[in-house]
Scaffold this motif. Structure first.
Motif, PDB file in Angstrom:
ATOM      1  N   MET A 274      38.896  -4.106 -31.768  1.00 16.97           N
ATOM      2  CA  MET A 274      39.255  -2.826 -31.162  1.00 16.97           C
ATOM      3  C   MET A 274      40.086  -2.062 -32.182  1.00 16.97           C
ATOM      4  O   MET A 274      41.124  -2.577 -32.627  1.00 16.97           O
ATOM      5  CB  MET A 274      40.124  -3.021 -29.914  1.00 16.97           C
ATOM      6  N   ASP A 275      39.636  -0.883 -32.559  1.00 19.68           N
ATOM      7  CA  ASP A 275      40.346  -0.069 -33.544  1.00 19.68           C
ATOM      8  C   ASP A 275      40.697  -0.887 -34.790  1.00 19.68           C
ATOM      9  O   ASP A 275      41.787  -0.782 -35.344  1.00 19.68           O
ATOM     10  CB  ASP A 275      41.603   0.561 -32.931  1.00 19.68           C
ATOM     11  N   GLY A 276      39.766  -1.737 -35.201  1.00 17.34           N
ATOM     12  CA  GLY A 276      39.920  -2.531 -36.413  1.00 17.34           C
ATOM     13  C   GLY A 276      40.762  -3.780 -36.278  1.00 17.34           C
ATOM     14  O   GLY A 276      40.910  -4.529 -37.227  1.00 17.34           O
ATOM     15  N   ALA A 277      41.312  -4.036 -35.088  1.00 18.22           N
ATOM     16  CA  ALA A 277      42.179  -5.201 -34.890  1.00 18.22           C
ATOM     17  C   ALA A 277      41.497  -6.222 -33.974  1.00 18.22           C
ATOM     18  O   ALA A 277      40.717  -5.863 -33.097  1.00 18.22           O
ATOM     19  CB  ALA A 277      43.507  -4.763 -34.264  1.00 18.22           C
TER      20      ALA A 277
ATOM     21  N   SER B  66      42.582   5.211 -23.546  1.00 16.23           N
ATOM     22  CA  SER B  66      41.812   6.438 -23.327  1.00 16.23           C
ATOM     23  C   SER B  66      40.633   6.570 -24.286  1.00 16.23           C
ATOM     24  O   SER B  66      39.627   7.201 -23.956  1.00 16.23           O
ATOM     25  CB  SER B  66      42.721   7.662 -23.426  1.00 16.23           C
ATOM     26  N   SER B  67      40.750   5.971 -25.467  1.00 18.83           N
ATOM     27  CA  SER B  67      39.621   5.967 -26.405  1.00 18.83           C
ATOM     28  C   SER B  67      39.847   4.863 -27.423  1.00 18.83           C
ATOM     29  O   SER B  67      40.976   4.410 -27.624  1.00 18.83           O
ATOM     30  CB  SER B  67      39.491   7.319 -27.117  1.00 18.83           C
ATOM     31  N   MET B  68      38.773   4.441 -28.055  1.00 18.92           N
ATOM     32  CA  MET B  68      38.873   3.408 -29.086  1.00 18.92           C
ATOM     33  C   MET B  68      37.544   3.289 -29.825  1.00 18.92           C
ATOM     34  O   MET B  68      36.516   3.808 -29.391  1.00 18.92           O
ATOM     35  CB  MET B  68      39.270   2.064 -28.484  1.00 18.92           C
ATOM     36  N   VAL B  69      37.615   2.583 -30.942  1.00 22.67           N
ATOM     37  CA  VAL B  69      36.417   2.220 -31.688  1.00 22.67           C
ATOM     38  C   VAL B  69      36.316   0.705 -31.603  1.00 22.67           C
ATOM     39  O   VAL B  69      37.269  -0.008 -31.910  1.00 22.67           O
ATOM     40  CB  VAL B  69      36.504   2.677 -33.158  1.00 22.67           C
ATOM     41  N   VAL B  70      35.166   0.223 -31.129  1.00 27.81           N
ATOM     42  CA  VAL B  70      34.967  -1.222 -31.032  1.00 27.81           C
ATOM     43  C   VAL B  70      33.906  -1.646 -32.036  1.00 27.81           C
ATOM     44  O   VAL B  70      33.029  -0.867 -32.395  1.00 27.81           O
ATOM     45  CB  VAL B  70      34.565  -1.665 -29.600  1.00 27.81           C
ATOM     46  N   GLU B  71      34.032  -2.887 -32.484  1.00 29.50           N
ATOM     47  CA  GLU B  71      33.043  -3.455 -33.398  1.00 29.50           C
ATOM     48  C   GLU B  71      32.473  -4.710 -32.754  1.00 29.50           C
ATOM     49  O   GLU B  71      33.202  -5.469 -32.120  1.00 29.50           O
ATOM     50  CB  GLU B  71      33.667  -3.808 -34.747  1.00 29.50           C
ATOM     51  N   THR B  72      31.177  -4.910 -32.921  1.00 28.69           N
ATOM     52  CA  THR B  72      30.518  -6.052 -32.311  1.00 28.69           C
ATOM     53  C   THR B  72      30.320  -7.192 -33.303  1.00 28.69           C
ATOM     54  O   THR B  72      30.442  -7.020 -34.515  1.00 28.69           O
ATOM     55  CB  THR B  72      29.154  -5.657 -31.703  1.00 28.69           C
TER      56      THR B  72
ATOM     57  N   TYR C 118      31.245   1.322 -32.473  1.00 26.61           N
ATOM     58  CA  TYR C 118      30.946   2.231 -31.364  1.00 26.61           C
ATOM     59  C   TYR C 118      32.224   2.950 -30.970  1.00 26.61           C
ATOM     60  O   TYR C 118      33.223   2.305 -30.646  1.00 26.61           O
ATOM     61  CB  TYR C 118      30.401   1.455 -30.167  1.00 26.61           C
ATOM     62  N   GLU C 119      32.195   4.267 -31.000  1.00 27.59           N
ATOM     63  CA  GLU C 119      33.347   5.064 -30.598  1.00 27.59           C
ATOM     64  C   GLU C 119      33.168   5.462 -29.145  1.00 27.59           C
ATOM     65  O   GLU C 119      32.141   6.045 -28.774  1.00 27.59           O
ATOM     66  CB  GLU C 119      33.456   6.305 -31.478  1.00 27.59           C
TER      67      GLU C 119
END
Length: 192
Positions: A73-76, A90-96, A113-114
């Motif tokens: 989540m948000d690079g962490a 409220s918002s985030m960037v996730v990586e799978t 994915y944003e």
């Protein structure tokens, strides 16, 4: 306060009554996915598996799909102390990631994915279809919450099943979190 606070796992207090009442009607500020957060290894490596995506949701629009494994989540990394952000930020960037069974570890895919949470109606009639097996028609419904607002849609789906000659129905409640008892009775009567 609650008399048996330590024993009562079902009751809670809220500062946001409007949001609580909205959730009873299926209206929430959400990313529009259902997740299961799990520990993939002895190393406290956490991830969230996407159980399903609500149609038209921010998660669907971003490209997330059932079965995706959210790893960052948000690079962490996802941890015991931050995993609730998957639901309430409220918002985030996730990586799978994918799961490497042989080495028993998660492998990052590099796919990001944003997503931004929006207030939306969460239709508990999440998916439905007719499955034909040897000229036998079986109706399938994934139903995620017992909400009074779902009665009309359930009527439409069941009428469609009846018109198509469906003789058996699978009501998938795997991800159902409960809800209004009168909705459970109503839906039971549809199938009776």
């Amino acid at each position: 306060g609650l008399v048996y606070r330590d024993l009562d796992q079902w009751s809670y207090l809220t500062d946001d009554a409007e949001a609580l009442f909205g959730s009873y009607e299926g209206v929430e500020t959400t990313y529009g996915y259902s997740l299961t957060v799990i520990n993939f290894s002895q190393l406290k490596e956490y991830a969230a598996v996407v159980n399903f995506i609500y149609p038209g949701s921010p998660a669907e629009k971003a490209g997330l799909k059932r079965g995706d494994i959210i790893y960052l989540m948000d690079g962490a990394p996802i941890t015991e102390s931050n995993y609730m952000n998957l639901y309430y930020s409220s918002s985030m960037v996730v990586e799978t990631a994918t799961y490497d069974k042989e080495n028993r570890k998660l492998v990052q895919t590099g796919n990001t994915y944003e997503i931004s949470a929006v207030k939306m109606d969460l239709d508990p009639v999440n998916a439905y279809k007719i499955i034909e097996v040897d000229n036998h028609k079986i109706g399938y419904i994934c139903y995620t919450d017992y909400l009074i607002s779902s009665h009309e849609k359930m009527n439409q789906v069941c009428d469609g099943f009846k018109s198509a000659g469906v003789t058996d129905v699978v009501l998938d409640l795997r991800y159902n979190l409960g809800g209004a008892a009168n909705s459970a009775s109503y839906i039971s009567s549809l199938f009776a």
